[in-house]
Motif scaffolding. Structure first.
Motif, mmCIF file in Angstrom:
data_model
loop_
_atom_site.group_PDB
_atom_site.id
_atom_site.type_symbol
_atom_site.label_atom_id
_atom_site.label_comp_id
_atom_site.label_asym_id
_atom_site.label_seq_id
_atom_site.Cartn_x
_atom_site.Cartn_y
_atom_site.Cartn_z
ATOM 1 N N GLY A 123 -3.766 -51.456 83.368
ATOM 2 C CA GLY A 123 -4.986 -52.120 83.806
ATOM 3 C C GLY A 123 -4.866 -52.483 85.272
ATOM 4 N N VAL A 124 -5.819 -53.255 85.766
ATOM 5 C CA VAL A 124 -5.738 -53.746 87.138
ATOM 6 C C VAL A 124 -4.742 -54.907 87.131
ATOM 7 N N LEU A 125 -3.700 -54.794 87.955
ATOM 8 C CA LEU A 125 -2.644 -55.803 87.904
ATOM 9 C C LEU A 125 -3.096 -57.104 88.566
ATOM 10 N N VAL A 126 -2.894 -58.191 87.847
ATOM 11 C CA VAL A 126 -3.294 -59.498 88.398
ATOM 12 C C VAL A 126 -2.173 -60.513 88.199
ATOM 13 N N ASN A 127 -2.190 -61.541 89.043
ATOM 14 C CA ASN A 127 -1.274 -62.650 88.840
ATOM 15 C C ASN A 127 -1.963 -63.695 87.968
ATOM 16 N N ARG A 128 -1.300 -64.832 87.780
ATOM 17 C CA ARG A 128 -1.860 -65.837 86.890
ATOM 18 C C ARG A 128 -3.196 -66.401 87.376
ATOM 19 N N PHE A 129 -3.482 -66.184 88.662
ATOM 20 C CA PHE A 129 -4.763 -66.661 89.182
ATOM 21 C C PHE A 129 -5.843 -65.582 89.088
ATOM 22 N N ASP B 49 -10.768 -57.307 79.528
ATOM 23 C CA ASP B 49 -9.998 -56.190 78.964
ATOM 24 C C ASP B 49 -9.289 -55.352 80.025
ATOM 25 N N CYS B 50 -9.883 -55.251 81.238
ATOM 26 C CA CYS B 50 -9.358 -54.312 82.229
ATOM 27 C C CYS B 50 -8.239 -54.925 83.063
ATOM 28 N N ALA B 51 -7.969 -56.229 82.885
ATOM 29 C CA ALA B 51 -6.929 -56.877 83.678
ATOM 30 C C ALA B 51 -5.591 -56.771 82.967
ATOM 31 N N GLU B 52 -4.546 -56.585 83.748
ATOM 32 C CA GLU B 52 -3.194 -56.551 83.177
ATOM 33 C C GLU B 52 -2.364 -57.615 83.883
ATOM 34 N N GLN B 53 -1.803 -58.539 83.109
ATOM 35 C CA GLN B 53 -0.984 -59.598 83.689
ATOM 36 C C GLN B 53 0.338 -59.018 84.181
ATOM 37 N N ARG B 54 0.707 -59.333 85.413
ATOM 38 C CA ARG B 54 2.017 -58.887 85.918
ATOM 39 C C ARG B 54 3.123 -59.516 85.081
ATOM 40 N N ASP B 55 2.963 -60.794 84.767
ATOM 41 C CA ASP B 55 3.941 -61.483 83.926
ATOM 42 C C ASP B 55 3.233 -61.936 82.670
ATOM 43 N N PRO B 56 3.576 -61.309 81.534
ATOM 44 C CA PRO B 56 2.881 -61.672 80.288
ATOM 45 C C PRO B 56 3.016 -63.163 80.004
ATOM 46 N N ILE B 57 1.999 -63.723 79.381
ATOM 47 C CA ILE B 57 1.955 -65.153 79.109
ATOM 48 C C ILE B 57 2.407 -65.383 77.676
ATOM 49 N N GLY B 58 3.527 -66.054 77.491
ATOM 50 C CA GLY B 58 4.031 -66.350 76.148
ATOM 51 C C GLY B 58 4.177 -65.088 75.320
ATOM 52 N N ASN B 59 3.685 -65.145 74.096
ATOM 53 C CA ASN B 59 3.747 -63.982 73.211
ATOM 54 C C ASN B 59 2.591 -63.016 73.439
#
Lengths: 528, 432
Positions: free
Chosen positions: B259-265, B278-288
Motif C-alpha cells: 500500500g502507500v507507506l505511512v507513519n503513525r501520523f 484500505d490503501c494505506a500501509e503502516q511502516r510499523d504495524p500497530i500491536g497485533n
C-alpha cells in the motif's frame, strides 16, 4: 440511472420475481374471498348470507395463512427482505399504485357514501355488503351491521391474519412476536368484541374502545358521548373517568417507563394495522430532511387544532351557572389555560436544554393555543366559537383529520407513502406521546459503539422515516419523538448495532461521550 | 485558502472531508471515478438482494455536499506530480492541491489464474462489480450456476446474494474449513454447516486452476486444481481478498509497498501527502494489527485522525481495542479484542456452542494470568462499550464469564444464554 433492477413495465406480469405455485393458489383463494365481498357490494343476491360471509372471510384468512406459510416456513429463520424493491406491490410499482387507488376509493366510500356499501338509513334494512355482515353483527351485539361494523370486521381480520404473517416473518425475534400478539389481542378484544358486548349489556352506552385515548379518540368528550356516559349510571361514569385517567395518568406513567411504543406499536389499532397489513410498505416512508420538517409542522398543528377543538366543544355545552353544574365555562377555560401554563413553564424551566432549538416552536405552539382559547372565551356565545357554530368546528375536525387524514390518506396511501403516514404526520396522540418520549422517558435506541457500517437497512425499514443511520454511524443513541419502538431497525441491522432499551434517563442522549474505536476522545478535541 | 484534495469517496475519504469541514473552512475537493456520491460499500449486497435501492446506500442526501461546501469531482487520477502539487486526470484535466489525501481503497485480488479477465468474471467490491453481476446473473435462467473463488467475508456475502435469486452456487475455499485462518475451529465448522444449510455447494480445500472461455470470450466453466473437475458456470466471483488500489501512485515519488507507506501520523514520505483507509500501509504495524487493514471501521477512524492533523492538531493514529463484525447468512458475528484461529503461546480458548448450531462464543485468555484477551460471538449481540472497558481494565476471564449478561445486546425478550455459558465454563475448568 435507474437502480431498480429488472424493472418490469408489464401490466400483466408486473413482478420480476415469480411467486411459487403455492403462493399463487393462496393468492387466488384470498382474492376469491374479496371477490365474494365485491359481489355483495354490487347487490347480487346471495343466498344464506351467514354462510357466504363465513366462506368469504374464511377464504381471505386461509389465503393469507397459506401464503405466509409458503413464504416463510420453508426458509431459515432470519431477515426476509429479499426482493422487496423488485416486487411491484412493495416498490410503488403498478400493483402498488393499483392497491393504493382501490384502498383510497374504499375509504372515500366508507366515510362519505356509506349508502353505496348498502347502509340502510332511517330503519330501512341494509342491502349489499353491509347486509352481508348483518348475521355476524346480530350474533355479537344483536343489531344489524353498520358500515363501521363492516370496516371493523375487515380491519380486525387484516390485523389478525397479516399479524400471523408478520409473526412468521420474524419467527427468530421474540420482541416482534410479542408485540404483534399484543396488537392482535387489543384489536380483537378491545376494539372489536368488547364494544359489541357492551352494547348487548347496555345499548345506550356510546361505542367506546377502551384503548382509544383522547386526542386520538376525538369524540369521547363530545356532548352526545359525555351525556351518553353520564346517563348510564356508575358504569358510564367509570368509563369516562377511565378516559380521563388514560390521558392524564396512565399514559404519562407508561410512556415514562417504556417510551411511546407501549401504545403506538403494542396497543393502538392504527399502529396495529400499520405493523401487520402495512408491514410490506414500511420501506416507502420518506427519509428526507424536508419530510421531517413537514412532519413536525403538520403533526403539531393537528395537535393544536385538536386541543382547541376539544376545549371549544366542551366549552360550548357547559353552562355559566355553577349551581346547575360545578364545571362552568369560566372554570373550565381557567382549568385548561392553567394546566397548559403549568406544563409549559415546567418544560421551559426543567427541559430547556433537551429542547434546544425547538424551544421557540414550543413557545409558538403554547401561545397560539392560549391565544385561540382566550379569543374564543371573549368572543364566543352559547353556540358560537370563533364566530362559527361550535359543532361546525367539530365536524371540520372529524372530516379533515378524522376521516380524510387518518383514513383516506393514512391508510389508503400505504402502498405509496408508507404505512405510518397518519401516525407520523397527523396523529395528535402520537404528538403528545412523542413530546413526552423526547423529554421525560427512559426509552432510547442504543447504538453499539463503533460497529455501524452505514449500510442503511435501519433507515430504509424505519416506517416513521427516521434516518436511524445518521445517528448510528456517529455512535449516538436515537432519541426521537416520532419513534414508535417497532424494533425493526434493530432487527434488520446486519451488525447488531441497535437495541431498544429502557434505561436511566441520565446519559440517554450521549452525543458527548461516544465510543467509535479511536483511542482519543474526538469530542474533547472538538471542544478545544 | 488551503485546498485539501481527497482521492476516493469511500468511508475513509468522506470521513476525513466531514471532519476537516467540522474543524475548518478549508477548501475541500473529493475525487472519485466510481460514483457521483458517497455510498456504503458494505451495503452493495443488499441492493442486489432487493433489500434496498442503490440510493438507500448513500448516507447523505445529494445536497449535503453543496450545503457543506465540499466539492465533488468525478474523474480518474492518472498521475500525481508531488513537485508541482498537481493531479493529472485521465481526461487530460489537472487539479492543484495544497494537501493531498489518498483514500482509494482496495481492488479485488487476481492471482494470475488463466481466464481471470474473461467476461462474467469479477470481484465484488466496486459499484461496477454490482452492475456486472446484475448483467451476468440477473436470475437463474441466464446464470445457471455461479462459482465463487475465495472463502472470506466477501465470498460468503456473494454466495448469499446469488442464493437470494435462487442461483446455484459452488463455493471454492482454499482452506480446509471456512475462514479458518481467522476463526477458531469450532466456529469455522459451524459456519461450514450453516453455508451448506443454505444449499451452497461448499468445496473445502479446493483451488481454482483455470477459467474456461466459450467462443464469445465469456466464462463457461472452471477447472478445480486438486481434482481436475470441470464445473459449468456463467459467472465466476473472485473473492480471494483485496489489495490496495494504488497503481496510479506507483509512478510518483510517493513511497509504496503493498500500500502507500505511512507513519503513525498517516503521513507519506512526501510532505503534505497523506494516505488513509484500505490503501494505506503502516511502516510499523500497530500491536497485533496488520500493516494494511482493509476494514470499514479502521478506514473511518483514520479519516477522523487525518482530519485532526490537517487542521493543525497533529496526532498519531492510535486505534483502540480491535473490533470487527460480519454476517454469515443468518448468523451475526462480532469480535472484541483478539481471538486467534489457534491460541497464541500461553493462551487458551474457551468455546461454547448452542445446540441449535447457530450460536457460539469463543474467549481467548492468558493461561498464566487468566487475563481476558478477546471474544468472538456468533448469533448473540454484545456491547462494544462493555468489552472496551473490560479490556482497558484488563479483567480476567472469570470476571468476564460472571458478568457476561452486562454485555448482552440482543433485543428484549430474547432467550439468554449466560447461565448455560457459565455452567459450561465451570465444567470445563473442573476437567482441566
Amino acid at each position: 440511472m435507474n437502480h431498480r433492477l429488472q424493472e418490469s413495465m408489464s401490466l400483466a406480469k408486473p413482478d420480476a420475481k415469480d411467486l411459487t405455485g403455492k403462493q399463487k393458489v393462496s393468492l387466488f383463494i384470498g382474492i376469491l374471498g374479496l371477490f365474494i365481498l365485491a359481489l355483495a357490494l354490487f347487490n347480487i343476491n346471495l343466498p344464506n348470507q351467514g354462510l357466504v360471509l363465513f366462506f368469504a372471510l374464511g377464504c381471505i384468512a386461509v389465503g393469507i395463512v397459506l401464503f405466509s406459510n409458503d413464504a416463510y416456513l420453508n426458509k431459515s429463520k432470519g431477515i426476509k427482505n429479499d426482493a422487496v424493491w423488485f416486487k411491484s406491490i412493495s416498490s410503488r410499482g403498478v400493483l402498488g399504485w393499483a392497491t393504493g387507488i382501490v384502498l383510497t376509493s374504499f375509504y372515500i366510500v366508507l366515510y362519505f357514501f356509506p349508502q353505496l356499501l348498502g347502509l340502510g338509513k332511517n330503519g330501512v334494512s341494509n342491502t349489499g355488503l353491509i347486509a352481508l355482515f348483518d348475521p355476524l353483527s346480530n350474533l355479537l351485539s344483536g343489531r344489524p351491521a353498520s358500515q363501521w361494523f363492516v370496516y371493523g370486521s375487515l380491519y380486525t381480520i387484516a390485523i389478525l391474519f397479516f399479524g400471523y404473517k408478520f409473526i412468521l416473518k420474524y419467527r427468530h425475534n421474540r420482541y416482534q412476536q410479542l408485540r404483534t400478539g399484543s396488537v392482535m389481542f387489543f384489536q380483537l378484544g378491545f376494539a372489536f368484541l368488547i364494544p359489541e358486548f357492551m352494547y348487548r349489556l347496555n345499548s345506550n352506552l356510546p361505542y367506546y374502545d377502551l384503548k382509544s385515548i383522547w386526542p386520538l379518540n376525538y369524540y369521547i368528550f363530545d356532548e352526545w358521548s359525555v351525556k351518553g356516559f353520564l346517563s348510564n349510571g356508575n358504569l358510564g361514569l367509570a368509563l369516562i373517568v377511565f378516559g380521563l385517567l388514560s390521558i392524564f395518568v396512565i399514559t404519562p406513567i407508561l410512556t415514562y417507563k417504556f417510551g411511546k411504543r407501549w401504545y403506538c406499536s403494542w396497543v393502538c389499532g392504527c399502529g396495529g394495522l400499520a405493523e401487520t397489513a402495512g408491514d410490506s410498505f414500511r420501506q416507502l416512508s420518506s427519509k428526507k430532511l424536508s419530510a421531517w420538517k413537514l412532519e413536525r409542522w403538520l403533526i403539531h398543528t393537528v395537535l393544536v387544532f385538536s386541543v382547541v377543538m376539544t376545549t371549544a366543544m366542551i366549552y360550548s355545552y357547559l353552562g355559566y351557572d355553577s349551581n346547575k353544574f360545578w364545571l362552568t365555562k369560566n372554570l373550565f377555560i381557567g382549568l385548561v389555560i392553567g394546566f397548559l401554563t403549568i406544563l409549559f413553564l415546567a418544560v421551559m424551566i426543567f427541559k430547556r436544554n433537551e429542547l434546544g432549538k425547538d424551544v421557540k416552536y414550543g413557545a409558538i405552539g403554547y401561545f397560539v393555543v392560549i391565544g385561540l382559547l382566550l379569543i374564543m372565551h371573549f368572543t364566543g356565545t352559547t353556540n358560537e366559537v370563533f364566530f362559527i357554530k361550535g359543532s361546525t368546528l367539530r365536524s371540520a375536525y372529524g372530516l379533515y383529520i378524522g376521516s380524510i387524514f387518518s383514513g383516506v390518506i393514512g391508510t389508503g396511501f400505504y402502498p405509496i407513502l408508507g404505512n405510518r403516514v397518519w401516525c407520523r404526520f397527523g396523529c395528535p396522540m402520537a404528538a403528545i406521546l412523542g413530546f413526552q418520549q423526547r423529554l421525560f422517558s427512559k426509552f432510547r435506541i442504543t447504538t453499539n459503539g463503533g460497529q455501524c457500517i452505514s449500510c442503511g437497512n435501519c433507515s430504509t425499514y424505519c416506517e416513521m422515516g427516521i434516518d436511524v443511520r445518521s445517528y448510528a454511524q456517529k455512535g449516538q443513541n436515537i432519541v426521537r419523538s416520532s419513534c414508535v419502538g417497532c424494533g425493526v431497525c434493530s432487527a434488520v441491522c446486519p451488525r447488531g448495532v441497535l437495541k431498544l432499551e429502557n434505561g436511566s434517563v441520565k446519559g440517554r442522549i450521549n452525543s458527548n461521550d461516544v465510543l467509535l474505536g479511536n483511542n482519543v476522545n474526538l469530542i474533547d478535541l472538538l471542544k478545544r | 485558502m488551503e485546498h485539501i484534495v481527497i482521492i476516493g469517496n469511500g468511508i475513509s475519504g468522506v470521513t476525513a472531508a466531514r471532519h476537516i469541514r467540522k474543524h475548518s473552512s478549508k477548501k475541500i475537493t473529493i475525487i472519485s471515478a466510481e460514483t457521483d456520491y458517497f455510498f456504503s460499500r458494505t451495503a452493495l449486497m443488499y441492493v442486489y438482494m432487493g433489500h434496498m435501492a442503490f440510493e438507500h446506500t448513500q448516507p447523505y442526501e445529494n445536497d449535503f455536499w453543496k450545503n457543506n461546501n465540499i466539492a465533488l469531482v468525478k474523474g480518474f487520477v492518472k498521475t500525481i506530480d508531488t513537485e508541482a502539487k498537481t493531479l493529472r486526470f485521465e481526461s487530460g484535466d489537472s487539479l492543484k492541491y495544497d494537501k493531498l489525501i489518498i483514500a482509494t481503497g482496495s481492488k479485488s485480488n487476481k492471482f494470475g489464474w488463466p481466464g481471470q479477465d474473461l467476461q462474467g468474471v469479477f470481484g465484488m467490491y466496486h459499484k461496477q462489480d454490482l452492475e456486472a453481476l446484475e448483467q451476468f446473473a440477473p436470475n437463474n435462467t441466464i446464470c445457471k450456476r455461479a462459482v465463487i473463488v475465495g472463502g472470506g467475508l466477501i465470498g460468503i456475502e456473494l454466495a448469499e446474494m446469488l442464493a437470494s435469486r435462487n442461483i446455484p452456487v459452488t463455493f471454492l475455499v482454499r482452506e480446509s474449513s471456512f475462514w479458518n485462518g481467522v476463526l477458531p475451529n469450532g466456529e469455522s465448522q459451524m459456519i461450514n454447516r450453516h453455508i451448506k444449510s443454505h444449499h451452497i455447494d461448499l468445496r473445502l480445500s479446493c483451488n481454482l486452476k483455470e477459467i474456461k472461455s466459450d467462443e464469445n470470450g465469456r466464462a463457461k466453466s472452471v477447472i478445480i486444481e486438486e481434482t481436475g473437475e470441470e464445473i459449468a458456470c456463467n459467472v465466476v466471483g473472485l473473492t480471494a481478498g483485496v489489495t490496495p488500489n494504488i497503481a496510479f501512485v506507483k509512478s510518483s515519488s510517493i513511497e509504496t509497498n503493498r500500500g502507500v507507506l505511512v507513519n503513525r501520523f498517516l503521513e507519506t514520505n512526501i510532505p503534505d501527502v497523506y494516505a488513509i483507509g484500505d490503501c494505506a500501509e503502516q511502516r510499523d504495524p500497530i500491536g497485533n494489527r496488520r500493516p494494511v487493514e482493509a476494514v470499514w471501521y479502521t478506514g473511518r477512524m483514520m479519516g477522523e485522525i487525518v482530519a485532526q492533523t490537517i487542521c493543525g492538531n497533529r496526532i498519531p493514529y492510535n486505534p483502540g481495542h480491535w473490533f470487527n463484525s460480519a454476517k454469515f447468512f443468518d448468523i451475526e458475528y462480532q469480535t472484541y479484542g483478539w481471538v486467534f484461529a489457534k491460541p497464541k503461546e500461553n493462551h487458551a480458548h474457551f468455546h461454547w456452542k448452542h445446540e441449535d448450531d447457530t450460536k457460539c462464543i469463543t474467549i481467548e485468555y492468558n493461561t498464566l494470568t487468566n487475563e481476558f484477551i478477546g471474544i468472538n460471538t456468533f448469533g448473540i449481540r454484545m456491547r462494544h462499550e462493555v468489552f472496551n472497558t473490560w479490556l482497558n481494565e484488563k479483567r480476567d476471564v472469570d470476571y468476564v464469564i460472571d458478568h457476561l449478561s452486562e454485555a448482552n445486546f440482543d433485543p428484549e425478550f430474547y432467550t439468554r444464554f449466560e447461565e448455560d455459558i457459565k455452567t459450561t465454563y465451570k465444567n470445563q475448568m473442573q476437567n482441566i
